[in-house]
Write a protein that holds these residues in place. Sequence first.
Motif, PDB file in Angstrom:
ATOM      1  N   LEU A 179      82.014  60.417  80.604  1.00  0.00           N
ATOM      2  CA  LEU A 179      81.546  60.118  79.422  1.00  0.00           C
ATOM      3  C   LEU A 179      79.918  59.758  79.626  1.00  0.00           C
ATOM      4  O   LEU A 179      79.806  58.765  80.196  1.00  0.00           O
ATOM      5  CB  LEU A 179      82.219  58.944  78.491  1.00  0.00           C
ATOM      6  CG  LEU A 179      81.834  58.857  77.097  1.00  0.00           C
ATOM      7  CD1 LEU A 179      82.324  60.239  76.338  1.00  0.00           C
ATOM      8  CD2 LEU A 179      83.056  57.787  76.652  1.00  0.00           C
ATOM      9  N   VAL A 180      79.070  60.606  79.235  1.00  0.00           N
ATOM     10  CA  VAL A 180      77.615  60.059  79.611  1.00  0.00           C
ATOM     11  C   VAL A 180      76.972  60.320  78.159  1.00  0.00           C
ATOM     12  O   VAL A 180      77.062  61.318  77.509  1.00  0.00           O
ATOM     13  CB  VAL A 180      77.118  61.265  80.512  1.00  0.00           C
ATOM     14  CG1 VAL A 180      75.525  61.123  80.750  1.00  0.00           C
ATOM     15  CG2 VAL A 180      77.842  61.602  81.722  1.00  0.00           C
ATOM     16  N   ALA A 181      75.951  59.162  78.436  1.00  0.00           N
ATOM     17  CA  ALA A 181      74.987  59.072  77.085  1.00  0.00           C
ATOM     18  C   ALA A 181      73.721  58.946  77.545  1.00  0.00           C
ATOM     19  O   ALA A 181      73.344  57.948  78.291  1.00  0.00           O
ATOM     20  CB  ALA A 181      75.410  58.080  76.115  1.00  0.00           C
ATOM     21  N   ASN A 182      72.869  60.037  77.495  1.00  0.00           N
ATOM     22  CA  ASN A 182      71.574  59.780  78.275  1.00  0.00           C
ATOM     23  C   ASN A 182      70.409  59.351  77.227  1.00  0.00           C
ATOM     24  O   ASN A 182      70.842  59.793  75.964  1.00  0.00           O
ATOM     25  CB  ASN A 182      70.962  61.347  78.781  1.00  0.00           C
ATOM     26  CG  ASN A 182      71.702  61.739  79.670  1.00  0.00           C
ATOM     27  OD1 ASN A 182      72.221  61.381  80.631  1.00  0.00           O
ATOM     28  ND2 ASN A 182      72.006  63.140  79.672  1.00  0.00           N
ATOM     29  N   ALA A 183      69.845  58.447  77.387  1.00  0.00           N
ATOM     30  CA  ALA A 183      68.774  57.751  76.400  1.00  0.00           C
ATOM     31  C   ALA A 183      67.467  57.638  76.935  1.00  0.00           C
ATOM     32  O   ALA A 183      67.335  56.953  77.855  1.00  0.00           O
ATOM     33  CB  ALA A 183      69.329  56.207  76.157  1.00  0.00           C
ATOM     34  N   GLY A 184      66.503  58.332  76.182  1.00  0.00           N
ATOM     35  CA  GLY A 184      65.285  58.256  76.562  1.00  0.00           C
ATOM     36  C   GLY A 184      64.657  59.156  77.437  1.00  0.00           C
ATOM     37  O   GLY A 184      65.564  59.671  78.443  1.00  0.00           O
ATOM     38  N   ALA A 185      63.506  59.061  77.726  1.00  0.00           N
ATOM     39  CA  ALA A 185      63.039  60.027  78.975  1.00  0.00           C
ATOM     40  C   ALA A 185      63.413  59.661  80.213  1.00  0.00           C
ATOM     41  O   ALA A 185      64.047  60.312  81.062  1.00  0.00           O
ATOM     42  CB  ALA A 185      61.527  60.174  78.985  1.00  0.00           C
ATOM     43  N   ASP A 186      63.305  58.367  80.629  1.00  0.00           N
ATOM     44  CA  ASP A 186      63.977  57.820  81.710  1.00  0.00           C
ATOM     45  C   ASP A 186      65.420  57.873  81.880  1.00  0.00           C
ATOM     46  O   ASP A 186      66.002  58.267  82.991  1.00  0.00           O
ATOM     47  CB  ASP A 186      63.793  56.479  81.986  1.00  0.00           C
ATOM     48  CG  ASP A 186      62.527  56.155  82.345  1.00  0.00           C
ATOM     49  OD1 ASP A 186      61.349  57.004  82.680  1.00  0.00           O
ATOM     50  OD2 ASP A 186      61.909  54.798  82.309  1.00  0.00           O
ATOM     51  N   GLY A 187      66.219  58.384  80.858  1.00  0.00           N
ATOM     52  CA  GLY A 187      67.645  58.628  80.803  1.00  0.00           C
ATOM     53  C   GLY A 187      68.041  59.886  80.792  1.00  0.00           C
ATOM     54  O   GLY A 187      69.229  60.429  80.770  1.00  0.00           O
ATOM     55  N   GLY A 188      66.819  61.002  80.565  1.00  0.00           N
ATOM     56  CA  GLY A 188      67.164  62.252  80.807  1.00  0.00           C
ATOM     57  C   GLY A 188      67.420  62.906  79.650  1.00  0.00           C
ATOM     58  O   GLY A 188      67.998  64.215  79.451  1.00  0.00           O
ATOM     59  N   GLN A 189      67.062  62.226  78.329  1.00  0.00           N
ATOM     60  CA  GLN A 189      67.596  62.660  77.009  1.00  0.00           C
ATOM     61  C   GLN A 189      66.881  63.905  76.652  1.00  0.00           C
ATOM     62  O   GLN A 189      65.335  63.486  76.720  1.00  0.00           O
ATOM     63  CB  GLN A 189      67.570  61.550  75.945  1.00  0.00           C
ATOM     64  CG  GLN A 189      68.123  62.162  74.814  1.00  0.00           C
ATOM     65  CD  GLN A 189      68.115  60.966  73.557  1.00  0.00           C
ATOM     66  OE1 GLN A 189      67.618  59.786  74.145  1.00  0.00           O
ATOM     67  NE2 GLN A 189      68.713  60.963  72.568  1.00  0.00           N
TER      68      GLN A 189
END
Length: 122
Positions: free
Chosen positions: A88-98
């Motif tokens: 289960l992955v949640a990318n958040a923001g630019a640093d998170g790769g969203q």
Amino acid sequence: MSENCIFCKIAQGSIPARKVYEDDEFVCFHDISPAAPVHLLLIPRKHVVSLQNVTPEDSHWLGRMVALACRLAAENGCRPGPQGGFRLVANAGADGGQEVHHLHFHILGGERPWQGRMAAIA
Ligand code: AMP
Ligand code: ZN
């Protein structure tokens, strides 16, 4: 609903997606560019940009979303038990790769090896 948000449009039905589940709070559909044998995206209907924008008041629906993700993993081909499982992955923001700015969980599973940015275990 946020204008020009692709996931709001999918939730609303104004652009197509391979949906596997929907209720009054959440929608789940196949990722258009799968990185694993099972690659689903689970979103809230409500436009929330990312996990950076949630507060303690969001904990009830977020809890339901996590529980639903686990259920949908099992119902859509992720193998049971310790030899199976899912990511289960949640990318958040630019640093998170969203890349899409509407909160979503990636539900990834199925036999390895997987391709690309979701493949790493470590
Ligand atoms: P993220 O980098 O976490 O924001 O991931 C966005 C994901 O949305 C990527 O895995 C894309 O392949 C996926 N995606 C983008 N557009 C669509 C679409 N129209 N239908 C299904 N998945 C999409
Ligand atoms: Zn949206």
